[in-house]
Structure formats: C-alpha cells, structure tokens
Design a protein around this motif. Structure first.
Motif: not given
Ligand SMILES: [Zn+2]
Ligand SMILES: [Zn+2]
Ligand SMILES: [Zn+2]
Lengths: 757, 85
Positions: B48, A563, A525, B13-17, B38-43, A565
């Motif tokens: 790097w 990039g 997700l 959940l996935w987050k940026w490292i 207006s939206f984070a993530g893939d958008d 995790k």
C-alpha cells in the motif's frame, strides 16, 4: 680392423661371410670371432672403395636365401611324394613345416642383426616413408617390390613366395582337418595344438612387418576357408541337434558350443578371427533357427522359466533385431497379467487392491529383467510401456474413464489417514505408490484428487503424521517438479503457520490477562491454494459463544498481518460440545451448525423449527441436513415425521449412549463420493482448458507466427508432464483464443496463426 | 448449564483487502499474482502507498525502478511512499 673405406675383393669377403650366413640360418653354433668378423665384413662391403658393393651383397644374399628355401621346399616335395598314399602321415607334414619355419624364422632374426649395417645405412635410406606407403606418392611411383628390403623382411618374403605359395593349400587343408578333429573328438595332443597354432601364425608373421595389409595372406589363404568349413560344421551340428533336442536343450548346447569355439579361436587363430568365428557360429546356429528358438518363447515367459529365458537372452542378444520378438512377447505378457490383476476389483478397498496388485506385477517383471535379462534397458522400457498401457486404459467396465489417478491418490490418502502401520512401513508404501503414479498420464487428475484429500486430512486433523505429509509432497515434487506440488506445499505450510499463530495468540491472551471461554484453534488458509470449490456465501448467524473469541482472534490477526481479511468457512469448522443431561453428561464432537442448534436449548426446552432456522439464518438445505443428523442421533426430539416449519423440537433429556465421548459425522460429507469424483473430473477439464489457453498464448507471444502442426507439437511437449491433452480440446482452445482475438489466422495460409499484440 | 462449548476449531480463508479489484499496473486481479509470478498470496504480496493505492509489490517495484528521477504513484502522480501500516 679399420673403419676407413677400403678396396676389397668382393668374392673373397662374401665367401667368408656366406659361411657364417649359412651357419646362422641353420642355427648351427657360430664362434664369436667369426660372428664379429662377419659383422665387419658386411660393413666393409657396404663402404668399399671406390664403389660401395651393398647392392651386390644384397642380391647375393637374396640368392642365397632363395636357394636355402628352395632346397627345403624340395625336401617337402620328396616327402609328400613318399607319403602320397597314406593319410596318417599328413599331420607329419604340418610338424615338419612348423619346425622348418621355426628354425628359419629364428635364423632369419639373427641374420637380420648380422646385416645391421646394411639394413640401417643402405636400405633405410631408400625406404619410402610410412606415409608414402599408406597414402601413395604422386611424384615417384615406387612400388614396394622394386625397393630393397631389410634382410629379415626379405627372408620372410622369400619364404612366403617360395614356400607358402607352393605348400599353402595343402597346409590349410591339413590344418582344417586338425581343427575338425579337435571339434569332433577333442583328441589333439598339445604338440598338435602348438603346431597348428604355429603354422597358422606363420601366415601372419611373414607379412607382419607390413604397415598395411599385414593380414592379407592370412585372410585370403586361410581365414576364408576356415570360416567356410566352420560354417558347414555349425550347420550340420545344428541340424543334428534339432532332430532330438527341445528348445531348452538346444539352447544349452549352442551356448556350450559357443564357449568351446571361443576357446578354440583363442587356441588357434589370429585375434582378428575370434569375432568372425563367433558371428559365423551365431549365424548358423541361432539366426538360421530363430523361429525354432522362438517357438516356445511364450510359454517360457508365461511359465516364468528363467533358466531358459536367460539362455534365450544370451543367444539372441548379439543377433540383429534378435530380441525384438522376445521383448514384444514380454510386453504383451505384462500387459495381460497387469490388466488381469486389476480386473473386476470389488469391495471397499479397490484402491488398495489396485495399487498393490499392479505393484506386484511390476515388481515381478522388474525382478525378472534384473535377474534374467541383465537389466537390459530395452526390456525395462518394455516394462514401462506395458505398465503405462495397463494403468492408463479404461477399467473393465469400459464405460467410465480411467480411474487410476483417483485410486492411487486414494491409496495414499488411506495410508496417511488411518494406517495401523509404522511410520517406516507407511513411507515405504508411499514410495512404492510413486512407482505406479509415474505411469499415470493424467497426473493433473491425480493432483486434483490428492489435493482434495490432503485438504480434508489437514482441515479435519486426520493426518497420521505431519512429517509423512511433507515426505509425500516431496516425493511428488521429485517426480513432477515444483509447479506440480506448489499448492500442496502451500497447504502444508498453512497448517504449520496456523499452529504457530495459535500459540502466539494464546501467548498474547496471557500477556493481556485475558482468557477465552472456549478452547480455540484456528486454521488460516490462503485463498487459491486450497481446493475448496466456489465460496458460495452461506449465511449463518454465529452463536454468541463463538462470536467473542472469533473477534479477539481477528483483532490479533490484523495486528500480525495488515491488509488482509479473514472469511470464516463455518461448514468446515467443528468443535466439541459438553451436553449435560439427566443421567450423564457427554462430550460430543460435531460441526458448527449442529453445535449452534444444540446451544439454542441452553435456555429453553422446546423450540419450533422455523424459529431455529430464523435465529441461525441458515438456508433450508443446510438446516434440514444438520437438524436431521441430531434427530437421528436422538439428541433432539421432534413431534412430526418430517422436519416442517411448525415441528416442535426439544432437547432429549433422557438421551443415553454407552460412550460418554463420541462424534456425530453423518452430515460431514457434503456430496456423495460419486458426485465428488465427477465434480473433480469436470474441474480438471476446466483447468486443462485454462492451462492450454495460457500455453498457446505464451507460445504464440514468443513465436509470433506458427503453423498449426508446429503449435500442436509444442503444446503437446509442454503439457506432457501433467497430462496428455486431446487434439480436439487443443483445437477448441485455439478457436476460443481466435474469438477472443488473442491470435488470428494469417492471411496467406489457413493453417497458420499469428499473435495479436 | 446443559450445553456448553468445550473447544472449537475454526477454519478461515485470508484475502487481501484492497480498494480496487485489479492491480493498476498489470491489470491482473489482486486475487491472482503479477505476470512474473505463478502463485498468488504470500508468494506475490500486495503493498500500500500513503496515497492509498495498492499494487502487487513486484509491479510497483518494477515501476519505481523504471522511473528516472521522481518516484511517483502511477495512478495519482503523488510521490510514492510505502505505507507500512
Ligand atoms: Zn500487478
Ligand atoms: Zn509477483
Ligand atoms: Zn496513488
């Protein structure tokens, strides 16, 4: 004959011409030769040498026409003196006048043609232009009467001045009597009708050639009196009807009379009178008795008397503000019926009752408006107003806030989760839920509930059908726009991407000749899109049975997405465990923590509670809750009443259950429903503050300086799509932005703000 | 074998490292999107550089476009090269 101007003796030529003129006017037959030579006579008089004699011809002809009309008038006067006493003869006067007029106007038409040369060469030249007639001419104050007219027009004018000025009043009186007779016993012969029509139109035709004011005679001589007489008739009809009619009967009668009068107006009057007569009838029969018409309006609405309501609508529609009260009554009725339909709802399925009862009321009145009020937009907006008022008011208990948003969201959840209905039925019901949804003011509350429920459906594989999920999200998008559904859509896509990812992972395993010990399905997700609440770090030692598959998946994931995790939400994970006991083996679906607990008994038969907790590194809360569910199921046995650190646990080898495949759900729900609802509401409140602050900053950044009220208005209009913020809340947000020095009060005014760059 | 796992559905959940919490250009958290989105993530993805600095893709592109001749990392002034990893 010669076209060259010649010397002529006027009296001789006019003497011949005059005979033809007389024949033409009396509609006697004229020999072609005579006609032709008369035509030439007009010409030769007009071009006579040395002086053209057109003016003389004009005045002689005028005199002739005047005498002709005068003699006819004398005949009428004699006739009327004879008839003075007898009423029956009066109709005859109309007939006589009409036939005289018909002949005269016909003859005049021929005569006008006979005088073609005079009309075109002599009179047209001196005619002032149309524009000069319409707008006046500053330099030459020529009045129309001083000027010569075409012969046809002259004849009409003479008829008007001599005949109609004298006979008009009596003619009108008789016409009105005729119309009265037509109204009362409808006994006019077609000849009578043709005559009355003809006489009335003679008032128009004598001035028809005028560019301006051509109805002046008709209106002043006839129309005013006709409307007055009609008004009196309508007034007396109304009071007669009122004596012994119900409202329903009265309306039917008035509609009948209106129709008849419309036919009558077309039958007799100039077209310009039709609307005026209708208005007169409406004033006297409807507007004057509006209160009477309204006296039963409430009952008509509450008893759904559609025929009466339809008539009422037809009658009141043309009246200024006529429908106002009817609309208000309808609005109140819908409000009451709507409120009643959702009052005191009880039981498990309040959400279904709420939506379906409200829909029923909506549909009933929508249908009424289509069938009875011609889909009138005023009525439709009353329906909207009423529904919005019901749906956004507090429920009957008064204490709690409005639950509509939650109930409608739950209704959809219910449909998308476990409906027995067909796909098509579900979709229809979802569409209908949008009807109710649109009335909800706090759309953000709905969104919050909906997204929580959607998250549960998606994470726990409870959706009846993924296509329907998408259909519903699109419906919401249509209603509220892209921003409103962006997160919902994101969630939906995450599931699709995850399914894809799982397939690729499995393919990858095959390619490298690897195999997992368990059947793995992963949902990845996107943080931020899912309403999962704050991610408090729940410690948990993942059992080695999962450890390896998870690592393999993570490794695979990192090759696909750099990039990023993954952090695992174990409280949301679940699986199927095969438990083989003395009598049977069972396939049991449960949460990860429960699985981990049971897995500990693979290699031993008993364990002490403290030990279990320490191995799994679970906090006490989670430990107690999940262990309790296994104890309740009798899968684990415990030697104490309560779970204590020293309690001894053992796997119940004698466990039996009728089903060999089942699910342990006891602790799936983290919070009680009520808590969850309250939490959602608080969260919405927080979101609103953020939304408002962002909006204020955005507005102020664009406008630099703004008055308090203007700012409030702007905010209200921007937030309308999602919710209706309270003024105190907006003020609080403004204050906190001033504290944070995003904006400040301007020096010269206390109710003005400026943006701090 | 008394207890064995048949299947498991994991949720993650996935987050940026990133080395940093905030984008050095727009100062917004990497958890959030750049000011234009207006939206984070893939958008609104992160990118790097070889210098190991991370930015919102939208932010660094805007920055590079605004530089006339040299394409430098706004943090360390080294020549910017995308690291595709
Ligand atoms: Zn940035
Ligand atoms: Zn962006
Ligand atoms: Zn750098």
């Amino acid at each position: 004959m010669s076209l060259r101007p010649q010397r002529i003796v006027f009296d001789d030529v006019w003497g011949c011409l005059r005979q033809t003129v007389e024949k033409v006017l009396k509609l006697n037959s004229v020999r072609r030769d005579d006609w032709n030579s008369s035509f030439t006579d007009v010409y030769s008089i007009c071009v006579a040498f040395p002086d053209p004699l057109a003016d003389r011809l004009y005045s002689e002809t005028k005199l002739f026409l005047e005498n002709h009309v005068k003699s006819q008038l004398d005949e009428f006067n004699c006739y009327m003196n004879d008839m003075n006493d007898s009423e029956s003869g009066e109709n005859q006067l109309l007939h006589k006048y009409y036939s005289a007029w018909k002949n005269y106007s016909q003859g005049l038409e021929y005569l006008n043609y006979l005088y073609l040369y005079l009309n075109q060469q002599h009179i047209k030249k001196q005619k002032v232009s149309e524009a000069e007639i319409l707008y006046g001419n500053g330099t030459t104050p020529l009045t129309i009467s001083q000027e010569q007219m075409e012969i046809g027009e002259l004849g009409l004018d003479i008829w008007r001045l001599l005949m109609i000025q004298n006979l008009g009043d009596i003619l009108v009186k008789q016409i009105l009597q005729g119309i009265e007779r037509d109204r009362v016993d409808n006994c006019l012969t077609s000849k009578d009708i043709a005559t009355i029509h003809g006489v009335i139109h003679s008032f128009v035709m004598v001035q028809d050639y005028k560019k301006k004011g051509n109805l002046q005679l008709y209106e002043s001589l006839f129309e005013g009196k006709m409307l007055e007489a009609s008004g009196n008739y309508f007034t007396s009809q109304a009071s007669k009807l009122l004596q012994n009619c119900s409202v329903s009967q009265y309306m039917q009668e008035v509609i009948r009379i209106l129709e008849e009068e419309n036919v009558r107006a077309h039958k007799f009057f100039h077209i310009s009178s039709i609307q005026k007569l209708k208005k007169e009838c409406e004033d006297r029969m409807i507007t004057d008795h509006k209160n009477f018409l309204y006296s039963e309006c409430k009952e008509m609405v509450s008893n759904d008397k559609r025929d009466d309501l339809r008539n009422l609508y037809v009658l009141l529609k043309p009246i200024v503000d006529g429908l106002k009260e009817l609309i208000q009554i309808l609005l109140e009725q819908i409000k009451n019926e709507g409120a009643e339909s959702i009052m005191n709802l009880k039981g498990e399925n309040i959400h279904i009752q709420f939506v379906e009862n409200m829909l029923q009321v909506h549909q009933k009145y929508e249908n009424l408006i289509v069938e009875t009020f011609k889909n009138d937009p005023l009525f439709l907006s009353a329906l909207d107003k009423a529904c919005a008022s019901v749906i956004n008011s507090k429920l009957s208990d008064g204490k709690t806030t409005c639950r509509s948003a939650e109930l409608v969201a739950k209704y959809c959840d219910n449909l998308l989760k476990k409906s027995k209905s067909t796909e098509c039925e579900i979709e229809t019901k979802l569409s209908k839920s949008i009807t109710i949804f649109k009335y909800i003011e706090d759309k953000d509350v709905y969104q919050k509930f909906y997204s929580r429920m959607l998250a549960k459906r998606l994470i726990h594989d409870q959706s009846v059908n993924m296509e329907l999920e998408e259909v519903m999200i699109n419906k919401l998008k249509q209603a509220c726009g892209y921003e409103f559904t962006n997160k919902l859509h994101r969630m939906y896509t995450d599931i699709g991407i995850s399914m894809d990812l799982n397939n690729k992972f499995n393919q990858h395993l095959k390619n490298v000749n690897d195999e997992l010990s368990i059947n793995l399905a992963i949902k990845v997700l996107q943080a931020g899109a899912w309403p999962l609440g704050p991610q408090t770090n729940i410690t948990f030692a993942v059992p080695q049975e999962f450890e390896q598959p998870i690592r393999k998946f993570e490794a695979f994931y990192n090759t696909s997405f750099s990039g990023r995790k993954l952090s695992w939400l174990h409280h949301l994970c679940a699986g199927e465990l095969k438990v083989s006991l003395a009598k049977k083996s069972y396939l049991i679906t449960m949460q990860t923590y429960q699985m981990a607990m049971l897995l500990l008994f693979e290699n031993c038969d008993t364990m002490i509670c403290k030990e279990v907790r320490e191995v799994l590194q679970l906090n006490n809360d989670n430990f107690q809750k999940h262990l309790q569910s296994l104890v309740d199921q009798k899968l684990l046995l415990i030697d104490t009443e309560k779970i204590e650190d020293s309690s001894v646990l053992s796997l119940n080898l004698e466990f039996t259950n009728k089903r060999t495949k089942f699910k342990i759900t006891a602790s799936m729900q983290k919070e009680s429903p009520q808590q969850e609802i309250e939490q959602t509401i608080t969260q919405v409140d927080e979101d609103r503050k953020l939304y408002l602050q962002a909006a204020i900053v955005r507005i102020m950044k664009a406008r630099k300086v703004l008055k308090h009220n203007a700012l409030i208005q702007e905010i209200l209009s921007q937030s309308k799509v999602c919710f209706a913020p309270s003024i105190p809340m907006i003020k609080k947000c403004i204050e906190s932005l001033i504290d944070k020095q995003y904006i400040e009060r301007t020096a010269n005014s206390s109710d003005e703000y400026s943006y701090v760059a | 074998m008394k207890v064995t796992v048949k299947s498991w559905t994991g949720v993650a959940l996935w987050k940026w490292i990133a080395n940093d919490d905030n984008c050095g250009i727009c100062r917004m958290a990497f958890e959030a999107c750049c000011p234009d989105c207006s939206f984070a993530g893939d958008d609104c993805p992160l990118v790097w550089g070889h210098c190991s600095h991370v930015f919102h893709m939208h932010c660094i592109c805007k920055w590079l476009n605004s530089q006339l001749n040299q394409q430098l990392c706004p943090m360390c002034r080294q020549t910017w090269r995308f690291n595709d990893r």
